[in-house]
Design a protein around this motif. Structure first.
Motif, PDB file in Angstrom:
ATOM      1  N   LEU A 159       5.092   3.414   9.109  1.00  0.00           N
ATOM      2  CA  LEU A 159       5.283   1.627   8.992  1.00  0.00           C
ATOM      3  C   LEU A 159       4.173   1.070   9.533  1.00  0.00           C
ATOM      4  CD1 LEU A 159       8.768   1.212   8.634  1.00  0.00           C
ATOM      5  CD2 LEU A 159       7.475   1.314   6.956  1.00  0.00           C
ATOM      6  N   LEU A 160       4.383   1.709  11.081  1.00  0.00           N
ATOM      7  CA  LEU A 160       3.887   1.446  11.830  1.00  0.00           C
ATOM      8  C   LEU A 160       2.141   1.744  11.599  1.00  0.00           C
ATOM      9  CD1 LEU A 160       3.579  -0.097  14.867  1.00  0.00           C
ATOM     10  CD2 LEU A 160       3.502   1.588  16.304  1.00  0.00           C
ATOM     11  N   VAL A 161       1.731   3.229  11.543  1.00  0.00           N
ATOM     12  CA  VAL A 161       0.481   3.048  11.119  1.00  0.00           C
ATOM     13  C   VAL A 161      -0.332   2.802  10.207  1.00  0.00           C
ATOM     14  CG1 VAL A 161      -1.128   4.572  10.849  1.00  0.00           C
ATOM     15  CG2 VAL A 161       0.732   5.433  12.394  1.00  0.00           C
ATOM     16  N   GLY A 162       0.859   2.026   9.009  1.00  0.00           N
ATOM     17  CA  GLY A 162       0.138   1.575   8.052  1.00  0.00           C
ATOM     18  C   GLY A 162      -0.194   0.298   7.757  1.00  0.00           C
ATOM     19  N   ALA A 163       0.638  -0.915   8.891  1.00  0.00           N
ATOM     20  CA  ALA A 163       0.696  -1.673   9.023  1.00  0.00           C
ATOM     21  C   ALA A 163      -0.408  -2.333  10.045  1.00  0.00           C
ATOM     22  CB  ALA A 163       1.981  -2.472  10.547  1.00  0.00           C
ATOM     23  N   HIS A 164      -0.830  -0.838  10.757  1.00  0.00           N
ATOM     24  CA  HIS A 164      -2.383  -1.488  11.936  1.00  0.00           C
ATOM     25  C   HIS A 164      -3.650  -1.360  10.968  1.00  0.00           C
ATOM     26  CE1 HIS A 164      -0.308  -0.824  15.940  1.00  0.00           C
ATOM     27  NE2 HIS A 164      -0.030  -1.674  15.750  1.00  0.00           N
ATOM     28  N   LEU A 165      -3.474  -0.292   9.799  1.00  0.00           N
ATOM     29  CA  LEU A 165      -4.320  -0.142   8.843  1.00  0.00           C
ATOM     30  C   LEU A 165      -4.564  -1.192   7.828  1.00  0.00           C
ATOM     31  CD1 LEU A 165      -3.788   3.740   8.434  1.00  0.00           C
ATOM     32  CD2 LEU A 165      -6.217   2.479   9.089  1.00  0.00           C
ATOM     33  N   TYR A 183      -7.266 -11.208  -6.298  1.00  0.00           N
ATOM     34  CA  TYR A 183      -7.215 -11.391  -4.578  1.00  0.00           C
ATOM     35  C   TYR A 183      -5.814 -10.797  -4.104  1.00  0.00           C
ATOM     36  CZ  TYR A 183     -11.445 -13.035  -3.879  1.00  0.00           C
ATOM     37  OH  TYR A 183     -12.836 -12.908  -3.757  1.00  0.00           O
ATOM     38  N   PHE A 184      -4.713 -11.335  -5.109  1.00  0.00           N
ATOM     39  CA  PHE A 184      -3.591 -10.231  -5.080  1.00  0.00           C
ATOM     40  C   PHE A 184      -3.493  -9.194  -5.429  1.00  0.00           C
ATOM     41  CE2 PHE A 184      -2.578 -14.824  -6.032  1.00  0.00           C
ATOM     42  CZ  PHE A 184      -0.773 -15.013  -5.186  1.00  0.00           C
ATOM     43  N   ILE A 185      -4.528  -8.205  -6.315  1.00  0.00           N
ATOM     44  CA  ILE A 185      -4.785  -6.985  -6.952  1.00  0.00           C
ATOM     45  C   ILE A 185      -6.036  -6.566  -6.083  1.00  0.00           C
ATOM     46  CG2 ILE A 185      -5.620  -5.817  -8.174  1.00  0.00           C
ATOM     47  CD1 ILE A 185      -5.155  -7.854 -10.388  1.00  0.00           C
ATOM     48  N   LEU A 186      -6.201  -6.803  -4.407  1.00  0.00           N
ATOM     49  CA  LEU A 186      -6.950  -6.441  -3.242  1.00  0.00           C
ATOM     50  C   LEU A 186      -6.066  -6.839  -2.553  1.00  0.00           C
ATOM     51  CD1 LEU A 186      -9.158  -6.053  -1.903  1.00  0.00           C
ATOM     52  CD2 LEU A 186     -10.496  -8.238  -0.880  1.00  0.00           C
ATOM     53  N   GLY A 187      -5.432  -7.442  -2.356  1.00  0.00           N
ATOM     54  CA  GLY A 187      -4.186  -6.917  -0.984  1.00  0.00           C
ATOM     55  C   GLY A 187      -3.031  -6.251  -1.702  1.00  0.00           C
ATOM     56  N   VAL A 188      -2.491  -5.788  -2.644  1.00  0.00           N
ATOM     57  CA  VAL A 188      -2.419  -4.818  -3.140  1.00  0.00           C
ATOM     58  C   VAL A 188      -2.322  -3.173  -3.206  1.00  0.00           C
ATOM     59  CG1 VAL A 188      -0.926  -3.384  -5.051  1.00  0.00           C
ATOM     60  CG2 VAL A 188      -0.509  -6.165  -4.798  1.00  0.00           C
ATOM     61  N   THR A 189      -4.052  -3.517  -3.379  1.00  0.00           N
ATOM     62  CA  THR A 189      -4.247  -2.350  -3.254  1.00  0.00           C
ATOM     63  C   THR A 189      -4.463  -1.577  -1.790  1.00  0.00           C
ATOM     64  OG1 THR A 189      -5.806  -2.896  -5.088  1.00  0.00           O
ATOM     65  CG2 THR A 189      -7.186  -1.014  -3.371  1.00  0.00           C
ATOM     66  N   ILE A 190      -5.141  -2.656  -1.130  1.00  0.00           N
ATOM     67  CA  ILE A 190      -5.192  -2.674   0.724  1.00  0.00           C
ATOM     68  C   ILE A 190      -4.077  -1.210   1.043  1.00  0.00           C
ATOM     69  CG2 ILE A 190      -5.299  -3.616   3.121  1.00  0.00           C
ATOM     70  CD1 ILE A 190      -7.517  -5.471   1.400  1.00  0.00           C
ATOM     71  N   ILE A 191      -2.530  -2.352   1.320  1.00  0.00           N
ATOM     72  CA  ILE A 191      -1.175  -2.298   1.394  1.00  0.00           C
ATOM     73  C   ILE A 191      -1.344  -0.373   0.455  1.00  0.00           C
ATOM     74  CG2 ILE A 191       1.046  -2.330   0.993  1.00  0.00           C
ATOM     75  CD1 ILE A 191       0.230  -5.071   0.865  1.00  0.00           C
ATOM     76  N   VAL A 192      -1.186  -0.200  -0.299  1.00  0.00           N
ATOM     77  CA  VAL A 192      -1.585   1.260  -0.726  1.00  0.00           C
ATOM     78  C   VAL A 192      -2.409   2.146  -0.271  1.00  0.00           C
ATOM     79  CG1 VAL A 192      -1.351   2.562  -3.822  1.00  0.00           C
ATOM     80  CG2 VAL A 192      -0.707   0.774  -3.431  1.00  0.00           C
ATOM     81  N   VAL A 193      -3.208   1.961  -0.409  1.00  0.00           N
ATOM     82  CA  VAL A 193      -4.172   2.742   0.352  1.00  0.00           C
ATOM     83  C   VAL A 193      -4.080   2.576   1.469  1.00  0.00           C
ATOM     84  CG1 VAL A 193      -6.968   2.736   1.556  1.00  0.00           C
ATOM     85  CG2 VAL A 193      -6.470   1.744  -1.198  1.00  0.00           C
ATOM     86  N   ALA A 194      -3.668   1.804   2.642  1.00  0.00           N
ATOM     87  CA  ALA A 194      -3.515   2.095   3.833  1.00  0.00           C
ATOM     88  C   ALA A 194      -1.733   2.967   4.131  1.00  0.00           C
ATOM     89  CB  ALA A 194      -3.808   0.133   4.790  1.00  0.00           C
ATOM     90  N   TYR A 195      -1.035   2.706   3.580  1.00  0.00           N
ATOM     91  CA  TYR A 195      -0.067   3.519   3.580  1.00  0.00           C
ATOM     92  C   TYR A 195      -0.085   5.069   2.875  1.00  0.00           C
ATOM     93  CZ  TYR A 195       2.600  -0.478   5.712  1.00  0.00           C
ATOM     94  OH  TYR A 195       3.484  -1.205   6.582  1.00  0.00           O
ATOM     95  N   SER A 196      -1.056   4.859   1.770  1.00  0.00           N
ATOM     96  CA  SER A 196      -1.375   6.539   1.883  1.00  0.00           C
ATOM     97  C   SER A 196      -1.921   7.363   2.885  1.00  0.00           C
ATOM     98  CB  SER A 196      -2.591   6.398   0.405  1.00  0.00           C
ATOM     99  OG  SER A 196      -1.935   6.164  -1.278  1.00  0.00           O
ATOM    100  N   ILE A 197      -2.736   6.594   3.585  1.00  0.00           N
ATOM    101  CA  ILE A 197      -3.235   7.154   4.347  1.00  0.00           C
ATOM    102  C   ILE A 197      -2.452   7.604   5.621  1.00  0.00           C
ATOM    103  CG2 ILE A 197      -4.949   6.436   6.814  1.00  0.00           C
ATOM    104  CD1 ILE A 197      -6.641   5.134   4.750  1.00  0.00           C
ATOM    105  N   SER A 198      -1.256   6.594   5.305  1.00  0.00           N
ATOM    106  CA  SER A 198      -0.589   6.901   6.945  1.00  0.00           C
ATOM    107  C   SER A 198       0.260   7.600   6.555  1.00  0.00           C
ATOM    108  CB  SER A 198       0.168   5.525   6.653  1.00  0.00           C
ATOM    109  OG  SER A 198       1.012   5.469   8.373  1.00  0.00           O
ATOM    110  N   PHE A 199       0.775   7.845   5.297  1.00  0.00           N
ATOM    111  CA  PHE A 199       2.231   9.074   4.582  1.00  0.00           C
ATOM    112  C   PHE A 199       1.707  10.494   5.102  1.00  0.00           C
ATOM    113  CE2 PHE A 199       4.669   5.819   2.707  1.00  0.00           C
ATOM    114  CZ  PHE A 199       5.280   5.826   2.119  1.00  0.00           C
TER     115      PHE A 199
END
Length: 327
Positions: free
Chosen positions: A102-108, A140-156
């Motif tokens: 959660l923390l790494v994903g939030a930072h990314l 931009y809603f799609i962009l925001g969701v995409t950013i979240i998916v990418v960030a947490y994929s890296i975090s996992f």
């Protein structure tokens, strides 16, 4: 409730360190201002959504506020439980892995959203208001969701069997293992630090070019003078906000990214106060961002300007009255 370290098995050696003595106050203040500020900022965004028509800046900043607030709300109880137990309660492996993801994903996510806000503003400087309204909707809603998916994929990635999660000093936060890393952990450390530095540098460059273009373009200055609504890419308060966020990001993010990079190169091997204070700066960045918006939004700037002018006129009238009295 009391805990006895000597009679309990812990998953991390740091949990057995009985010499730790760190105040909870800096972490508590940062978390309080982050939660309260992000809630207030989102309320202001929502109440003014019809004026600014949810353009990219506001949509992405809404994502940033919600995620920062939820991140603190989820992570704060574990850290406070550790502080409240006088460092006798400790993270289990499963809790540490969860909070680290959660923390790494939030930072990314935070770094990517701020960079995306700067890119969208620079890219759309040439669009008129009608074009902006057609362009900024679900995109931009799609962009925001995409950013979240990418960030947490890296975090996992840190949950892979070949990598590990580390409990960081003083045992109140977890992160991917960047202390003396090897193999996958070292690769993650390099990727994370380089990505972070890239986002900060890109945000800085984009905001410099955006500000330069706004200052030099007389057409944009005319639009600024004629429009009072919080609406578009030419709003001065948004440019000021982006510049402020850029400066804060550089000051509060770079130390932690440099610490991770130095660990990746084995120039550092500690898990002590340096890592704690560098990550605390990142938490303070999340706490300051919403307050920058609250203070630098157009209504606040106009109110501050009005108060300043009133004070200035009052002082001038007082001086004139004193001069007349002397005559």
């Amino acid at each position: 409730m009391s805990y006895n370290n000597s009679s309990k098995h812990f998953d991390y050696p740091l949990c057995n360190d009985e010499t730790i003595d760190v105040s909870w106050v800096p972490a508590g203040l940062a978390d309080f201002f982050a939660v309260f500020g992000n809630i207030l900022a989102f309320i202001l965004l929502w109440s003014n959504r019809k004026n600014h028509q949810w353009r990219s800046f506001y949509v992405l900043f809404a994502f940033l506020s919600v995620l920062d607030c939820l991140g603190v709300i989820v992570l704060f109880p574990f850290a406070m439980k550790r502080y409240a137990s006088n460092f006798e309660w400790c993270f289990t492996t499963s809790i540490c892995q969860l909070t680290s993801v959660l923390l790494v994903g939030a930072h990314l996510t935070s770094g990517m959203i701020i960079c995306a806000m700067s890119y969208c503003r620079y890219k759309n400087l040439g669009l008129d208001i009608e074009q902006q309204c057609r362009t900024f909707e679900k995109k931009y809603f799609i962009l925001g969701v995409t950013i979240i998916v990418v960030a947490y994929s890296i975090s996992f990635i840190q949950l892979q069997s070949s990598s590990s999660t580390a409990l960081m000093y003083p045992g109140t936060w977890c992160y991917f293992n960047f202390v003396n890393p090897s193999g996958v952990d070292q690769a993650i450390s390099f990727i994370y630090s380089i990505l972070g530095i890239f986002f900060v540098a890109s945000t800085t460059v984009l905001n410099v070019f955006t500000t330069r273009r706004v200052v030099r373009d007389p057409t944009q200055k005319t639009i600024l003078a004629e429009r009072q609504a919080v609406s578009g890419f030419y709003d001065v308060h948004v440019i000021v906000f982006l510049v402020a966020v850029t400066v804060v990001s550089i000051i509060f993010w770079i130390p932690f990214l440099v610490v991770v990079l130095l660990h990746a190169t084995h120039a550092l091997s500690t898990n002590e106060a340096e890592e704690l204070w560098s990550v605390r700066l990142v938490f303070w960045n999340a706490a300051l961002d919403p307050w920058l918006y609250i203070i630098l939004r157009s209504e606040s700037i106009l109110r501050i300007r009005s108060c300043f002018l009133s004070l200035w006129n009052f002082c001038r009238r007082r001086e004139e009255n004193e001069d007349e009295g002397l005559l």
